[in-house]
Motif scaffolding. Sequence first.
Motif, short mmCIF file in Angstrom:
data_model
loop_
_atom_site.label_atom_id
_atom_site.label_comp_id
_atom_site.label_asym_id
_atom_site.label_seq_id
_atom_site.Cartn_x
_atom_site.Cartn_y
_atom_site.Cartn_z
N LEU A 167 0.86 -1.18 0.00
CA LEU A 167 0.00 0.00 0.00
C LEU A 167 0.90 1.23 0.00
O LEU A 167 1.69 1.43 0.92
CB LEU A 167 -0.90 0.01 1.23
N THR A 221 6.41 3.68 -8.90
CA THR A 221 5.17 2.97 -9.23
C THR A 221 5.36 2.02 -10.40
O THR A 221 4.87 0.88 -10.36
CB THR A 221 4.05 3.98 -9.54
N GLN A 277 4.94 -2.07 -10.31
CA GLN A 277 4.01 -2.71 -11.25
C GLN A 277 4.71 -3.77 -12.08
O GLN A 277 4.15 -4.84 -12.34
CB GLN A 277 3.37 -1.65 -12.14
N GLN A 330 5.05 -7.12 -10.43
CA GLN A 330 3.86 -7.97 -10.38
C GLN A 330 3.91 -9.08 -11.43
O GLN A 330 3.31 -10.13 -11.25
CB GLN A 330 2.60 -7.12 -10.58
N THR A 351 -0.13 -7.90 -4.33
CA THR A 351 -1.23 -6.96 -4.52
C THR A 351 -0.70 -5.57 -4.25
O THR A 351 -0.18 -5.29 -3.16
CB THR A 351 -2.39 -7.26 -3.54
N TYR A 352 -0.83 -4.68 -5.25
CA TYR A 352 -0.26 -3.33 -5.13
C TYR A 352 -1.34 -2.29 -5.36
O TYR A 352 -2.05 -2.32 -6.37
CB TYR A 352 0.86 -3.17 -6.16
N LYS A 353 -1.48 -1.37 -4.39
CA LYS A 353 -2.48 -0.31 -4.53
C LYS A 353 -1.86 1.03 -4.11
O LYS A 353 -1.06 1.10 -3.17
CB LYS A 353 -3.71 -0.60 -3.66
N THR A 354 -2.24 2.08 -4.84
CA THR A 354 -1.78 3.43 -4.53
C THR A 354 -2.94 4.28 -4.02
O THR A 354 -4.09 4.11 -4.45
CB THR A 354 -1.17 4.10 -5.77
N TYR A 355 -2.62 5.21 -3.13
CA TYR A 355 -3.64 6.07 -2.51
C TYR A 355 -3.13 7.51 -2.54
O TYR A 355 -1.98 7.79 -2.17
CB TYR A 355 -3.91 5.64 -1.06
N ASN A 361 -8.35 9.97 -1.41
CA ASN A 361 -8.54 8.50 -1.39
C ASN A 361 -7.45 7.91 -0.50
O ASN A 361 -6.63 7.11 -0.94
CB ASN A 361 -8.45 7.94 -2.81
N VAL A 377 -9.47 0.98 4.82
CA VAL A 377 -8.43 0.39 3.96
C VAL A 377 -7.58 -0.59 4.76
O VAL A 377 -7.31 -1.72 4.31
CB VAL A 377 -7.54 1.49 3.35
N MET A 384 -7.43 -4.46 3.76
CA MET A 384 -6.26 -4.84 2.98
C MET A 384 -5.17 -5.56 3.78
O MET A 384 -4.35 -6.28 3.21
CB MET A 384 -5.64 -3.60 2.32
#
Length: 391
Positions: free
Chosen positions: A299, A311, A315, A318, A325-329, A333, A339, A343
């Motif tokens: 995260l 980033t 990616q 992956q 599992t990769y998510k940006t905020y 948001n 979260v 997560m």
Amino acid sequence: MLSQKTINIIKSTVPALEEHGTHITTVFYEELFKAHPELLNIFNHANQAQGKQQTALANAVYAAAVHIDKLEKILPTVVQIAHKHVSLGVKPEHYPIVGEYLLKAIKMVLGDNATPEILHAWGEAYGVIADAFIGVEATMYEENEKKEGGWTNFKDFVVEKVVPESNVITSFYLKPADAAHLPSFKPGQYISVRVSIPGEKYMMIRQYSLSKTPSLDMFRISVKKENDNNPDGKVSVYLHNQVKEGDTLEVSAPAGDFTLSGKSDKAITFIAGGVGITPMMSMMETLAAEEPTREIVFLQAARTPAYAAFTEQIQSLQEKMPNLTYKTYYEGNRIDETVLKDMVHPDSDVYVCGPAGFMEFVISTLYCAGFSKEQIHFEFFGPAADLEKAE
């Protein structure tokens, strides 16, 4: 070993330290630097100006007094601070100087309440604690020197490449000037960079996480450029504005205890805020090479996409890490309680790094959710004893 009488006296000073601790450490640094201005080549001037170092030392002295009968409880903090000391070049001969001026500051602030008996007890206690630091640091210095390619203190490195990673973060690739192989290090560790900035009277040292997996020939640090008016930004502004490929920087051996640990089959969650992503990049690249099937949640929080570093690199990982599992905020948001609940797997090891407020929120939220201290690993960018704030 301290006598029970000494322990009792130290314990009796806890209320005074709680009330006057920061005043004592403020006076301590003022008197220390008056008598020994050469030590300003080691200490972080910005932390001094902002009061961070004074508060951190006050917290450490208070913790030592509270746990004086069971000093093993503060051993993790001793080890963490010792890593900082080794990366700065703190030596055994510095400790008697610090002890002298700490006792002097206690007397100046507490006045007649600092009786000869209290000062003698604190002198004894300081000696025991100083010996612990000296012993731990001696082992670290020896280990650094014995490693293949290792060294102690500072060594010249040449800037091989300068690569922008975001609007505010730039990577500097550093190669030893003597072309020697680099020692191994643990992903998540940092180095110190020492610079002489034109117009500044004293040398300045800053610590930067190694942001790339260990290699034999090159380090990478990724530095956030602070605001020009931020007193803590002088070195980062100098690196961004003045340092070019081919220039030379003085660098310490790797140090730090914010490193991968735990069982290899256990899930991992990385939670990075801003430039706090840097130590995690070294961890991620190492996991990609050695444990590509590890279950990982990453995260990343940043102000905007333009401020988010690495980033594309994450990616691309992956593709070889099927369980990543990769998510940006970003602003609007953010990483919030929902979260973290959704997560972060309750059985995972969690690594947190970023701005102090971000970390305090994440860590306290995870503690409230039932995560144990053994599960949560974190690194504050600042004086080591700042970590007390999150617990």
